[in-house]
Motif scaffolding. Sequence first.
Motif, PDB file in Angstrom:
ATOM      1  N   UNK A   1       0.827  -1.220   0.000  1.00  0.00           N
ATOM      2  CA  UNK A   1       0.000   0.000   0.000  1.00  0.00           C
ATOM      3  C   UNK A   1       0.856   1.264   0.000  1.00  0.00           C
ATOM      4  N   UNK A   2       0.391   2.298  -0.703  1.00  0.00           N
ATOM      5  CA  UNK A   2       1.079   3.581  -0.705  1.00  0.00           C
ATOM      6  C   UNK A   2       0.837   4.282   0.627  1.00  0.00           C
ATOM      7  N   UNK A   3       1.923   4.763   1.259  1.00  0.00           N
ATOM      8  CA  UNK A   3       1.796   5.455   2.541  1.00  0.00           C
ATOM      9  C   UNK A   3       2.644   6.725   2.529  1.00  0.00           C
ATOM     10  N   UNK A   4       2.292   7.695   1.687  1.00  0.00           N
ATOM     11  CA  UNK A   4       3.078   8.932   1.631  1.00  0.00           C
ATOM     12  C   UNK A   4       2.872   9.802   2.864  1.00  0.00           C
TER      13      UNK A   4
ATOM     14  N   UNK B   1       4.342  13.662   4.659  1.00  0.00           N
ATOM     15  CA  UNK B   1       5.124  14.877   4.472  1.00  0.00           C
ATOM     16  C   UNK B   1       6.474  14.768   5.181  1.00  0.00           C
ATOM     17  N   UNK B   2       7.529  15.219   4.472  1.00  0.00           N
ATOM     18  CA  UNK B   2       8.857  15.251   5.058  1.00  0.00           C
ATOM     19  C   UNK B   2       9.572  13.918   5.087  1.00  0.00           C
ATOM     20  N   UNK B   3       8.948  12.869   4.540  1.00  0.00           N
ATOM     21  CA  UNK B   3       9.571  11.552   4.575  1.00  0.00           C
ATOM     22  C   UNK B   3       9.889  11.056   3.163  1.00  0.00           C
ATOM     23  N   UNK B   4      10.752  10.047   3.101  1.00  0.00           N
ATOM     24  CA  UNK B   4      11.102   9.429   1.826  1.00  0.00           C
ATOM     25  C   UNK B   4       9.935   8.569   1.362  1.00  0.00           C
ATOM     26  N   UNK B   5       9.468   8.819   0.151  1.00  0.00           N
ATOM     27  CA  UNK B   5       8.343   8.072  -0.394  1.00  0.00           C
ATOM     28  C   UNK B   5       8.863   7.059  -1.407  1.00  0.00           C
ATOM     29  N   UNK B   6       8.577   5.793  -1.167  1.00  0.00           N
ATOM     30  CA  UNK B   6       9.004   4.721  -2.050  1.00  0.00           C
ATOM     31  C   UNK B   6       7.802   4.155  -2.796  1.00  0.00           C
ATOM     32  N   UNK B   7       7.973   3.920  -4.069  1.00  0.00           N
ATOM     33  CA  UNK B   7       6.901   3.338  -4.871  1.00  0.00           C
ATOM     34  C   UNK B   7       7.441   2.132  -5.634  1.00  0.00           C
ATOM     35  N   UNK B   8       6.751   1.022  -5.518  1.00  0.00           N
ATOM     36  CA  UNK B   8       7.077  -0.203  -6.235  1.00  0.00           C
ATOM     37  C   UNK B   8       5.785  -0.733  -6.845  1.00  0.00           C
TER      38      UNK B   8
END
Length: 214
Positions: free
Chosen positions: A124-127, A129-136
Amino acid sequence: MITGYNTDVRHGNRVYHVQTEDKGLSNPRIETLIYVGGEILDSYRSSYEDLLNNPPMAESAIQSRMDEQHRAIIRDIKNGKYDQTPPDLLEQQAFSERPLDQAILEFLQQEGDVDTLELVLDQPLKPAFGELFRVQVAARLCQSQSPVTGAEVTVKLVSSLKKATALISGRTDEAGRFAGQVQLPSSQPGHCAVVVSCASDQGFDEVKATVVAV
């Protein structure tokens, strides 16, 4: 090109995301897309070529039309236009104001007669603010489950108060997979979401997740 609008509209047990954009003077169109659960539910396009034919043209005139179209779609949602779609209206809806090739593809997909692209998340996407966002993600055909190689993947940050910002982009590998990461801003006004979209000759799909504050 004029800054567009992004608005989340809650109606009943659904949240509709309404996005209106100016396509620019080289393609004088105003486009509004309606998303539900990260998928496009409907789209509307209108032309403002008439404004170009009467110079000098003020950007405020285009902005006014964008605002009017955006508000009209929100009004339709709140009035229950998309609460239910009768089966006998599916064909009419598919061939409304979309380009012919897109309309045909969507209609065939509704009928189950075409193997189109779908976007699958590894997790699941868990964006935040201020954090590194990883997408696979993986792109595959919905019926045969075959991987889609070379599909274009785009990750954007959309806001209800600002124009969408491109974060990262790339193409799927031989296994139909794409992976990337980006540092999200510490904050941004309005309701924000990350939208991951994927497009190829086999079709288009996208997923969306709300950005949360840490």
